[in-house]
Motif scaffolding. Structure first.
Motif, PDB file in Angstrom:
ATOM      1  N   LEU A 144      -1.905  53.756  -2.443  1.00 39.39           N
ATOM      2  CA  LEU A 144      -1.653  54.927  -3.272  1.00 39.39           C
ATOM      3  C   LEU A 144      -0.208  55.353  -3.048  1.00 39.39           C
ATOM      4  O   LEU A 144       0.212  55.563  -1.914  1.00 39.39           O
ATOM      5  CB  LEU A 144      -2.603  56.074  -2.918  1.00 39.39           C
ATOM      6  N   ILE A 145       0.547  55.458  -4.140  1.00 41.36           N
ATOM      7  CA  ILE A 145       1.936  55.895  -4.073  1.00 41.36           C
ATOM      8  C   ILE A 145       2.022  57.296  -4.658  1.00 41.36           C
ATOM      9  O   ILE A 145       1.644  57.526  -5.807  1.00 41.36           O
ATOM     10  CB  ILE A 145       2.854  54.952  -4.874  1.00 41.36           C
ATOM     11  N   ILE A 146       2.485  58.235  -3.855  1.00 43.64           N
ATOM     12  CA  ILE A 146       2.719  59.599  -4.318  1.00 43.64           C
ATOM     13  C   ILE A 146       4.228  59.817  -4.336  1.00 43.64           C
ATOM     14  O   ILE A 146       4.931  59.438  -3.404  1.00 43.64           O
ATOM     15  CB  ILE A 146       2.029  60.611  -3.390  1.00 43.64           C
ATOM     16  N   HIS A 147       4.720  60.389  -5.417  1.00 42.02           N
ATOM     17  CA  HIS A 147       6.171  60.577  -5.499  1.00 42.02           C
ATOM     18  C   HIS A 147       6.502  61.857  -6.249  1.00 42.02           C
ATOM     19  O   HIS A 147       5.758  62.304  -7.124  1.00 42.02           O
ATOM     20  CB  HIS A 147       6.843  59.376  -6.181  1.00 42.02           C
ATOM     21  N   GLY A 148       7.611  62.459  -5.875  1.00 41.73           N
ATOM     22  CA  GLY A 148       8.064  63.667  -6.531  1.00 41.73           C
ATOM     23  C   GLY A 148       8.754  63.353  -7.841  1.00 41.73           C
ATOM     24  O   GLY A 148       9.535  62.399  -7.933  1.00 41.73           O
ATOM     25  N   ALA A 149       8.497  64.157  -8.854  1.00 43.57           N
ATOM     26  CA  ALA A 149       9.142  63.957 -10.149  1.00 43.57           C
ATOM     27  C   ALA A 149      10.656  64.095 -10.048  1.00 43.57           C
ATOM     28  O   ALA A 149      11.400  63.507 -10.843  1.00 43.57           O
ATOM     29  CB  ALA A 149       8.588  64.955 -11.158  1.00 43.57           C
ATOM     30  N   LEU A 150      11.138  64.852  -9.061  1.00 44.89           N
ATOM     31  CA  LEU A 150      12.571  65.101  -8.899  1.00 44.89           C
ATOM     32  C   LEU A 150      13.171  64.264  -7.770  1.00 44.89           C
ATOM     33  O   LEU A 150      14.297  64.519  -7.354  1.00 44.89           O
ATOM     34  CB  LEU A 150      12.799  66.591  -8.598  1.00 44.89           C
ATOM     35  N   SER A 151      12.454  63.269  -7.287  1.00 46.20           N
ATOM     36  CA  SER A 151      12.895  62.521  -6.109  1.00 46.20           C
ATOM     37  C   SER A 151      14.205  61.773  -6.342  1.00 46.20           C
ATOM     38  O   SER A 151      14.425  61.172  -7.394  1.00 46.20           O
ATOM     39  CB  SER A 151      11.817  61.514  -5.688  1.00 46.20           C
ATOM     40  N   ASP A 152      15.073  61.800  -5.338  1.00 46.35           N
ATOM     41  CA  ASP A 152      16.289  60.999  -5.354  1.00 46.35           C
ATOM     42  C   ASP A 152      16.222  59.878  -4.319  1.00 46.35           C
ATOM     43  O   ASP A 152      17.226  59.230  -4.024  1.00 46.35           O
ATOM     44  CB  ASP A 152      17.522  61.869  -5.104  1.00 46.35           C
ATOM     45  N   VAL A 161       0.905  58.415  -8.339  1.00 43.89           N
ATOM     46  CA  VAL A 161       0.719  59.779  -8.817  1.00 43.89           C
ATOM     47  C   VAL A 161       2.034  60.532  -8.665  1.00 43.89           C
ATOM     48  O   VAL A 161       2.637  60.540  -7.583  1.00 43.89           O
ATOM     49  CB  VAL A 161      -0.397  60.497  -8.018  1.00 43.89           C
ATOM     50  N   GLU A 162       2.459  61.165  -9.746  1.00 42.75           N
ATOM     51  CA  GLU A 162       3.698  61.947  -9.735  1.00 42.75           C
ATOM     52  C   GLU A 162       3.387  63.422  -9.535  1.00 42.75           C
ATOM     53  O   GLU A 162       2.478  63.965 -10.156  1.00 42.75           O
ATOM     54  CB  GLU A 162       4.448  61.748 -11.048  1.00 42.75           C
ATOM     55  N   ILE A 163       4.160  64.068  -8.657  1.00 45.63           N
ATOM     56  CA  ILE A 163       3.982  65.490  -8.368  1.00 45.63           C
ATOM     57  C   ILE A 163       5.108  66.277  -9.042  1.00 45.63           C
ATOM     58  O   ILE A 163       6.285  66.107  -8.706  1.00 45.63           O
ATOM     59  CB  ILE A 163       3.989  65.764  -6.852  1.00 45.63           C
ATOM     60  N   ALA A 164       4.735  67.106 -10.005  1.00 47.52           N
ATOM     61  CA  ALA A 164       5.720  67.885 -10.748  1.00 47.52           C
ATOM     62  C   ALA A 164       6.420  68.893  -9.838  1.00 47.52           C
ATOM     63  O   ALA A 164       5.847  69.369  -8.848  1.00 47.52           O
ATOM     64  CB  ALA A 164       5.030  68.611 -11.899  1.00 47.52           C
ATOM     65  N   ASP A 165       7.670  69.188 -10.171  1.00 47.42           N
ATOM     66  CA  ASP A 165       8.449  70.217  -9.469  1.00 47.42           C
ATOM     67  C   ASP A 165       8.688  69.907  -8.004  1.00 47.42           C
ATOM     68  O   ASP A 165       8.949  70.809  -7.204  1.00 47.42           O
ATOM     69  CB  ASP A 165       7.773  71.591  -9.586  1.00 47.42           C
ATOM     70  N   ARG A 166       8.584  68.642  -7.634  1.00 50.70           N
ATOM     71  CA  ARG A 166       8.854  68.239  -6.258  1.00 50.70           C
ATOM     72  C   ARG A 166       9.862  67.102  -6.254  1.00 50.70           C
ATOM     73  O   ARG A 166       9.802  66.192  -7.067  1.00 50.70           O
ATOM     74  CB  ARG A 166       7.573  67.767  -5.550  1.00 50.70           C
ATOM     75  N   GLY A 167      10.778  67.173  -5.287  1.00 51.07           N
ATOM     76  CA  GLY A 167      11.690  66.080  -5.040  1.00 51.07           C
ATOM     77  C   GLY A 167      11.226  65.335  -3.805  1.00 51.07           C
ATOM     78  O   GLY A 167      10.043  65.051  -3.654  1.00 51.07           O
ATOM     79  N   HIS A 168      12.167  65.069  -2.914  1.00 55.16           N
ATOM     80  CA  HIS A 168      11.827  64.348  -1.685  1.00 55.16           C
ATOM     81  C   HIS A 168      11.631  65.340  -0.544  1.00 55.16           C
ATOM     82  O   HIS A 168      12.569  66.006  -0.135  1.00 55.16           O
ATOM     83  CB  HIS A 168      12.942  63.375  -1.325  1.00 55.16           C
ATOM     84  N   ALA A 169      10.395  65.458  -0.080  1.00 52.06           N
ATOM     85  CA  ALA A 169       9.205  64.729  -0.511  1.00 52.06           C
ATOM     86  C   ALA A 169       8.101  65.762  -0.757  1.00 52.06           C
ATOM     87  O   ALA A 169       8.128  66.850  -0.187  1.00 52.06           O
ATOM     88  CB  ALA A 169       8.769  63.755   0.580  1.00 52.06           C
ATOM     89  N   PRO A 170       7.114  65.421  -1.583  1.00 55.58           N
ATOM     90  CA  PRO A 170       5.964  66.322  -1.744  1.00 55.58           C
ATOM     91  C   PRO A 170       5.349  66.667  -0.388  1.00 55.58           C
ATOM     92  O   PRO A 170       5.367  65.853   0.548  1.00 55.58           O
ATOM     93  CB  PRO A 170       5.004  65.492  -2.603  1.00 55.58           C
TER      94      PRO A 170
END
Length: 301
Positions: A243-251, A272-281
């Motif tokens: 399972l890959i979880i990543h922030g929508a704003l991730s750099d 799964v993408e997490i809205a309003d989150r960068g690195h890291a959720p």
């Protein structure tokens, strides 16, 4: 849930109970620390990112405690673990050796891995070395390609800082550094963030709960914080449920990297993408909690 589990007598709304566990590092030079949330459920090893510690998973632990045996370590140089007098040892390979010492000491033959950022790199390394031992991987905002833009941003704030006078100053600093990637955080959220990532000194001042020397792996011409060329290692994980979880704003991880991870993976995999989150959720977001819960339950059927 076991009737003998510390979670069994927990009242609704109370945080889950954990036990302090101290053990020797992989090189037998340091005393390291882990929280263990006891349960008769399947074991999970949770590993934090570069500047974090075991408290980083408190939100996720509140959801999973009782159903799973959670082992959450402070890596060397963080939290309640010893600082290493030789900073060159602050590398993922050394941390992996420490984690193997931890799980071997607990006599865990099979377990799942959850890793945020650096902890995700460690999870990939561990599973590639012993693929039959690790039953599943949850990677939080990390993959085989780590974007240099994100590394440069992390390097800009990691290192020695003057202690803060109080918790509010620490919270304000955290908001300044991370505010762009934690949309929707309120004042109390930033105070909670500071309390998880910082510690109080004997004189009452507040400092980040890590050895400033961990920043050395991000500097110089030969950075050691991220192992080079991780795609061959990723290919060794092709059959492990993921399972890959990543922030929508991730750099740190790009959509192209995630697409390639999925293309090269032959086993069960989802992202799964997490809205309003960068690195890291934080992994306490409702979308993240739901995805983790479904993924783990599917593995235990």
């Amino acid at each position: 849930m076991s009737k003998n589990s510390p979670q069994a007598d927990r009242k609704q709304g109370d945080p889950p109970v954990y036990q302090d566990h101290f053990y020797r590092s992989g090189d037998d030079r340091l005393t390291l620390y882990a929280r263990i949330y006891e349960s008769d459920g399947p074991p999970l090893l949770l590993m934090h990112g570069l500047t974090r510690n075991s408290a980083d998973f408190e939100g996720l632990a509140a959801r999973l405690a009782g159903e799973y045996r959670l082992i959450i370590a402070d890596q060397r140089g963080r939290g309640r673990s010893d600082y290493d007098p030789e900073p060159e040892n602050y590398t993922p390979a050394t941390y992996v050796d420490d984690m193997m010492a931890l799980i071997n000491g607990l006599q865990l033959d099979e377990l799942g891995l959850i890793g945020t950022s650096m902890g995700g790199l460690m999870a990939m390394m561990m599973a590639a070395s012993q693929p039959t031992r690790f039953s599943s991987l949850i990677l939080n905002d990390i993959g085989p390609v780590v974007e240099q833009k994100g590394l440069d941003r992390i390097q800009s704030y990691v290192g020695a800082l003057e202690p803060f006078d109080n918790w509010q100053q620490a919270a304000d600093h955290c908001r300044t550094v991370h505010g762009d990637v934690m949309a929707g955080f309120r004042a109390q959220d930033w105070l909670g963030f500071a309390r998880r990532t910082c510690q109080k000194l004997p004189d009452g001042r507040i400092k980040f709960a890590y050895d400033p020397a961990i920043s050395q792996g991000l500097s110089g011409s030969e950075q050691t914080a991220v192992p080079p060329d991780l795609w061959p290692m990723w290919d060794q994980l092709a059959s492990i449920p993921m399972l890959i979880i990543h922030g929508a704003l991730s750099d740190i991880i790009s959509s192209a990297t995630i697409a390639e991870m999925r293309r090269r993976h032959s086993g069960p995999i989802s992202a799964v993408e997490i809205a309003d989150r960068g690195h890291a959720p934080m992994l306490d977001e409702p979308v993240a909690l739901s995805a983790i819960d479904s993924f783990l339950k599917a593995r235990s059927r």
